[in-house]
Design a protein around this motif. Structure first.
Motif, short mmCIF file in Angstrom:
data_model
loop_
_atom_site.label_atom_id
_atom_site.label_comp_id
_atom_site.label_asym_id
_atom_site.label_seq_id
_atom_site.Cartn_x
_atom_site.Cartn_y
_atom_site.Cartn_z
N ILE A 1 0.85 -1.19 0.00
CA ILE A 1 0.00 0.00 0.00
C ILE A 1 0.89 1.24 0.00
CG2 ILE A 1 -1.91 1.20 1.11
CD1 ILE A 1 -2.58 -1.68 0.28
N LEU A 2 0.74 2.07 -1.03
CA LEU A 2 1.47 3.34 -1.10
C LEU A 2 0.66 4.42 -0.38
CD1 LEU A 2 2.29 3.30 -4.94
CD2 LEU A 2 3.46 2.07 -3.09
N ILE A 3 1.33 5.26 0.41
CA ILE A 3 0.62 6.31 1.13
C ILE A 3 1.34 7.64 0.91
CG2 ILE A 3 -0.22 7.13 3.35
CD1 ILE A 3 -0.34 4.32 4.35
N PHE A 4 0.63 8.57 0.25
CA PHE A 4 1.13 9.92 0.02
C PHE A 4 0.24 10.90 0.78
CE2 PHE A 4 2.60 7.58 -3.69
CZ PHE A 4 3.88 8.07 -3.90
N THR A 5 0.60 11.22 2.01
CA THR A 5 -0.17 12.18 2.78
C THR A 5 0.65 12.63 3.98
OG1 THR A 5 -2.32 12.63 3.83
CG2 THR A 5 -1.34 10.48 4.24
N TRP A 6 0.10 13.55 4.78
CA TRP A 6 0.77 14.11 5.95
C TRP A 6 0.74 13.10 7.09
CZ3 TRP A 6 4.21 17.54 6.65
CH2 TRP A 6 4.38 18.22 7.85
N TYR A 7 1.74 13.15 7.98
CA TYR A 7 1.86 12.12 9.01
C TYR A 7 0.70 12.12 10.00
CZ TYR A 7 3.61 15.54 12.46
OH TYR A 7 3.73 16.60 13.33
N THR A 8 0.06 13.28 10.23
CA THR A 8 -1.09 13.29 11.14
C THR A 8 -2.26 12.52 10.54
OG1 THR A 8 -1.69 15.45 10.22
CG2 THR A 8 -0.46 15.44 12.29
N ASP A 9 -2.39 12.54 9.21
CA ASP A 9 -3.43 11.76 8.54
C ASP A 9 -3.12 10.27 8.61
OD1 ASP A 9 -4.49 14.22 7.89
OD2 ASP A 9 -3.66 14.23 5.87
N VAL A 10 -1.84 9.93 8.46
CA VAL A 10 -1.43 8.52 8.55
C VAL A 10 -1.69 7.98 9.95
CG1 VAL A 10 0.51 6.92 8.33
CG2 VAL A 10 0.32 8.85 6.76
#
Length: 476
Positions: free
Chosen positions: A291-300
């Motif tokens: 799973i690729l995740i491109f977002t800000w760490y608070t969203d992760v």
């Protein structure tokens, strides 16, 4: 026949005077749309540089029924790492002010605001910075930018407008600010905006950055997929240019290699809990193991909390630079089960000599007007670093007054509290990545100012108006 002149965003014009040469022949009367912000970190100087940072991660819910002006309440959840970015800017400016070779005899100041990760907040703060943060602009002075500096070095009228802003913490925010500040020729220098689109000088001639383009991280992750034969992957991306452009670049790079993206789930900051829950269920149902995740760490963090609730621990996550080095996910016992074994890309870290000592030496008693440091102190030590007279609450906004009264109930600090033994993202200077980008942006701005001011003994601070500074930033 004269065509209507569009009003500056954030200002409501009532009367527009004709301009003859450099003189206004009719009084200008206008007022700002909304209340100027008094929340931030401020230090006056001969030249003042603006700063925008996402100090808090949770914007308040707003009721946009379009029947009244929106009620912007205080953001919550102070973030330690963006707070470190702020003090990297302060540290760099203090270094420059003590330099005998870079801008000698010129004191740099700063006006720093919290944009809370919301483009509208960033816009309001940016317009306050370039407009001098005045509630109105009734004036018969010439409409020149340099009116705030016309008395010479060290003197100003009211609050100084800034000739340059260091900000644009996301690509979306940077695009909005660049287009809005463009007509004023105010340069925007970003430390994290990475969309390749921002390299288009025709669309964004006033934009600069110390952050690499997403082209490079998308290419690196694509090479990982090809190298390890990941033929079936899923993706979770933030619903803006940062995430959408990155996954598009990944797909283009891996198309001929036969890599299939099974699903693309999007996350929106304002709906993060429901979006993260939906994305977690999609990941659980998917046959893709990567799973690729491109977002800000608070969203992760919210996504991993949702994944832990449904016991999804058998996926290989690949992280973008925005969260790949976030130690919080591994320190939290709930999210660490999901985060274990994450692969990712990161921007290169650098060392800033003297910065750790500067950070650990900070004390509210030495910076009594620093509201960010005060809030951090309350969070870390659970004490009130200094009593505020109740009479001062009366002039505060209602939400701010409530918070101040609440914090006043905390026990007073003893004065012996110190950051020497504190270990968190704010005090950790072992891997300065985005922090170094901020530091670099300040020095880039200072060198542009030096080129502008120091070659000639007759240079005046009027020459720090945005158009002149923009030219030097483009051709240092």
């Amino acid at each position: 026949m004269l065509s209507p002149i569009p009003a500056l965003p954030g200002l409501v014009g009532r009367r527009l005077g004709l301009r003859v040469g450099l003189q206004v022949v009719e009084t200008v009367s206008c007022s700002r749309l909304g209340t100027p912000s008094n929340q931030g970190l401020f230090q006056d100087g001969d030249v003042v540089i603006g700063g925008l940072f996402n100090v808090h991660s949770k914007p308040p819910a707003t009721n946009n029924d379009f029947t009244q002006l929106p009620d912007f309440k205080r953001c919550t959840s102070l973030e330690n790492l963006p707070l470190q970015y702020i003090y990297a800017m302060v540290f760099a400016l203090e270094e420059i002010n003590h330099s005998t070779t870079l801008l000698p005899g010129v004191k740099l100041g700063y006006y720093i605001h919290d944009s809370c990760g919301v483009a509208l907040w960033a816009m309001q703060a940016a317009l306050s910075l370039v407009g001098g943060d005045s509630a109105n602009c009734n004036s018969t002075d010439p409409l020149g930018y340099s009116s705030g500096y016309e008395e010479g070095i060290g003197e100003k009228k009211g609050v100084q407008p800034v000739p340059l802003i260091i900000g644009g913490s996301s690509s979306e925010e940077a695009k909005i600010l660049s287009r809005s500040l463009g007509p004023l020729s105010v340069p925007l220098m970003s430390y994290t905006a990475s969309c390749p689109c921002l390299s288009d000088r025709r669309q964004y001639p006033h934009f600069f950055r110390t952050m690499p383009s997403d082209i490079y991280q998308a290419w690196a992750i694509a090479q990982l997929a090809i190298r390890y034969n990941w033929t079936y992957v899923g993706a979770v991306v933030v619903n803006n240019d940062y995430g959408l452009v990155a996954i598009k670049l990944f797909q283009e790079e891996t198309q001929e290699a036969g890599v299939c993206v099974e699903f693309i789930e999007t996350l929106q900051r304002e709906n993060i809990m429901s979006d993260a829950r939906r994305a977690a269920l999609t990941i659980q149902a998917s046959t893709a193991k990567v799973i690729l995740i491109f977002t800000w760490y608070t969203d992760v963090r919210e996504l991993f909390l949702q994944l832990s609730k449904i016991n999804v621990t058998d996926k290989q996550f690949v992280a973008s630079e925005a969260w790949s080095t976030s130690a919080d996910l591994l320190k939290d016992p709930v999210t660490s089960v999901v985060a274990r074994g994450v692969l990712g890309v990161a921007i290169r870290s650098r060392v800033i000599p003297g910065f750790e000592y500067f950070i650990r030496s900070l004390k509210p008693s030495r910076r009594p007007d620093d509201t960010f440091l005060r809030e951090f102190w309350e969070k870390v030590f659970s004490c009130n670093p200094g009593a505020t007279p109740l009479s001062k609450y009366a002039s505060s906004l209602p939400s701010q007054a409530d918070r101040l009264l609440q914090k006043a109930s905390q026990p007073p600090c003893s004065g012996t509290e110190s950051l020497e033994g504190v270990q968190n993202h704010f005090t950790d200077t072992s891997q300065l990545r985005v922090t170094y980008n901020v530091y670099l942006a300040v020095y880039a701005a200072a060198h542009a100012l030096h080129t502008l001011l120091c070659p000639s003994e007759t240079a005046h601070l009027e020459t720090t108006a945005p158009p002149a500074l923009l030219q030097k930033a483009s051709n240092p």
